[in-house]
Design an enzyme around this catalytic site. Structure first.
Site, PDB file in Angstrom:
ATOM      1  N   LYS A 122     -18.950  10.293  30.713  1.00  0.00           N
ATOM      2  CA  LYS A 122     -19.628  11.541  30.918  1.00  0.00           C
ATOM      3  C   LYS A 122     -19.031  12.546  31.936  1.00  0.00           C
ATOM      4  CE  LYS A 122     -24.093  10.749  28.924  1.00  0.00           C
ATOM      5  NZ  LYS A 122     -23.920   9.212  28.275  1.00  0.00           N
TER       6      LYS A 122
HETATM    7  C1  LIG Z   1     -23.934   8.839  27.146  1.00  0.00           C
HETATM    8  C2  LIG Z   1     -23.349   7.574  26.645  1.00  0.00           C
HETATM    9  C3  LIG Z   1     -23.050   7.424  25.235  1.00  0.00           C
HETATM   10  C4  LIG Z   1     -23.620   8.327  24.259  1.00  0.00           C
HETATM   11  O1  LIG Z   1     -22.888   9.410  24.136  1.00  0.00           O
HETATM   12  P1  LIG Z   1     -23.559  10.808  23.239  1.00  0.00           P
HETATM   13  O2  LIG Z   1     -22.705  11.743  23.423  1.00  0.00           O
HETATM   14  O3  LIG Z   1     -25.179  10.782  23.691  1.00  0.00           O
HETATM   15  O4  LIG Z   1     -23.537  10.388  21.586  1.00  0.00           O
HETATM   16  C5  LIG Z   1     -22.308   6.203  25.010  1.00  0.00           C
HETATM   17  N1  LIG Z   1     -21.955   5.352  25.786  1.00  0.00           N
HETATM   18  C6  LIG Z   1     -22.322   5.597  27.263  1.00  0.00           C
HETATM   19  C7  LIG Z   1     -21.628   4.719  28.197  1.00  0.00           C
HETATM   20  C8  LIG Z   1     -22.861   6.885  27.547  1.00  0.00           C
HETATM   21  O5  LIG Z   1     -23.025   6.832  28.771  1.00  0.00           O
END
Ligand SMILES: *Cc1c(COP(=O)(O)O)cnc(C)c1O
Length: 479
Positions: A122
């Site tokens: 993120k």
């Molecule tokens: C947010 C997240 C996901 C999922 O990603 P999306 O964009 O919501 O599909 C997967 N793995 C981790 C570690 C995350 O923080």
């Protein structure tokens, strides 16, 4: 000509990039998408192959954020994507790559996206968003109070992106005592005066409900300039497109090769960016949507039926950032699948919003899903443990539980001759208990995170009470 953004539901005025940057949903309840996707030809790809991350990011994002003067956008990108920000690499990786490609064996790779300040992918988009927000707010002479709820990854990523930014305050609700020790320490050790951690006596859903209640109080929301940084934000999706290109160039020698990507998925934000990269002309054969036990997306890609589930039917798993049963970005893909049919989307989502589902078989659209290259699979706790163990024993590489879900499903579809890139969405240090269970040892931890749990923590504990939260925000909001 400036790129125009339109709502998936077709009933909202078109806007520019900076006009939608600070907002959330379109006024008609839909999500914004660019009217058309910019196309990259074989010549463009040939030119882009040698670019570093910042050059690539500018090449791609300047097509989407084209109402920001090019010099300004370049400066924002250049200060975001530096080896100093994305410094938590494994010892054998080159931090200058920003998203290093780690080859497990020929044709099977990890695309490392978790070297940013909070050790999750993120940060790839959120760090850019922090700088874009600061720029746009300063230019307009405005400020914003970001209110959010987190069970871990999103909240810390937002706080590390917004800390110390002029014109921005962050109020982040989290369930008191329910995050991992590492996640708690990461968020609560921030001492920046514009960051407010509110530990709610309750569970994540209580935090989420408070944020919803505040957002529905339109007078309050306007008076205190309440904003959000949730996963439907278009800027986040756009920023994530870049690493699909970067990974493609790193895993191939020429632009007539195709690759597959496997994407651990929850809200469909990450894989939505991959879908858009493919629509822009990147030679992606398959995009593999990997879920955990919360397999609402796997169900859709196997059957054509999308049936979101409620909180009571959502499992708490050892890949908690994917414990999502209503994929908020999924509507963007369905809009493309339907040929941008706003009326169809309005009908479908009015059923979804009333607790129902949608079935694209009835519309004859399910066969079309294959044209978009999407496949799916699901993983569970036992699979995660086995995949973490196998990867450690076979390659000496430690992966986290979310990445393990992605790798497990990737191996079901891996075909010789087509490179498979598994997106690494977090580092194992974030999920200590699961690593202990899988490997009988503590996870490796980047040097910058040593002693994190011993740092002084700053947070306020509060009952799950909307009025109390409102009073707190009012007292500390920018004015
Ligand atoms: C947010 C997240 C996901 C999922 O990603 P999306 O964009 O919501 O599909 C997967 N793995 C981790 C570690 C995350 O923080």
């Amino acid at each position: 000509m400036v790129m125009r953004y339109i709502s998936t539901r077709g009933n909202a005025p078109a806007q520019t990039f900076t006009e939608i940057l600070l907002g959330g949903l379109a006024p008609d309840g839909g999500l914004y998408l660019p009217e058309t996707y910019p196309q990259f030809s074989a010549n463009d790809l040939a030119r882009m192959r040698g670019m570093n991350y910042r050059e690539l990011a500018f090449e791609i994002l300047s097509r989407y954020a084209d109402d920001i003067p090019a010099g300004d956008l370049r400066a924002i990108i250049d200060k975001t994507y530096t080896p100093g920000v994305y410094c938590n690499t494994r010892p054998d990786e080159n931090a200058a790559d920003i998203t290093p490609l780690h080859t497990l064996e020929p044709g099977l790779h990890l695309l490392c996206l978790s070297n940013g300040p909070t050790l999750a992918f993120k940060d790839m988009a959120m760090q850019l968003l922090g700088n874009l927000f600061e720029y746009a707010l300063n230019r307009a002479g405005q400020d914003i109070n970001i209110l959010g709820a987190t069970s871990g990854d999103t909240g810390s990523s937002a706080e590390y992106a917004m800390r110390g930014k002029r014109g921005i305050r962050v109020f982040m609700l989290s369930p008191h005592g329910k995050m991992s020790r590492f996640q708690t320490a990461q968020m609560f050790s921030l001492q920046d005066p514009n960051i407010f951690n509110i530990a709610i006596d309750g569970v994540f859903d209580d935090c989420q409900d408070i944020v919803k209640a505040v957002s529905n109080d339109h007078a309050y929301k306007a008076q205190y300039k309440i904003g959000a940084v949730n996963s439907i934000n278009w800027g986040r999706v756009a920023a994530q497109i870049v690493y699909y290109f970067k990974g493609y160039f790193a895993a191939t020698h020429s632009n007539d090769q195709q690759v597959n990507f496997s994407v651990p998925s929850g809200n469909f934000g990450n894989v939505c960016a991959g879908h858009i990269a493919r629509m822009m002309g990147l030679p992606i054969k398959h995009l593999i949507v990997a879920t955990n036990e919360n397999d609402v997306l796997d169900e859709f890609f196997k059957t054509g039926v999308y049936r979101p589930r409620g909180a009571a039917d959502t499992y708490h798993t050892s890949s908690p950032s994917m414990d999502i049963s209503k994929a908020s970005n999924f509507e963007r893909f369905v809009a493309d699948l339907s040929g941008r049919d706003g009326k169809k989307l309005r009908n479908w989502w009015s059923a979804v919003d009333q607790g129902g589902g949608l079935d694209v078989n009835q519309e004859g659209l399910f066969e079309k899903v294959a044209d978009f290259g999407l496949l799916s699979g699901a993983s569970n706790h036992a699979h995660r443990m086995e995949t973490i163990r196998d990867t450690w024993e076979k390659y000496g590489v430690m992966i986290d539980t979310h990445t393990a879900d992605g790798l497990k499903v990737a191996l079901e579809y891996h075909e010789p001759g087509t490179p498979m890139l598994c997106l690494e969405t977090a580092l194992p240090a974030k999920f200590e208990d699961a690593i202990h269970e899988a490997l009988g040892r503590a996870p490796l931890r980047p040097a910058s995170m040593e002693g994190l749990e011993r740092l002084p923590q700053r947070f306020d504990v509060m009952a799950a009470d909307v009025e109390m939260v409102k009073r707190f925000v009012a007292l500390h909001a920018t004015s």
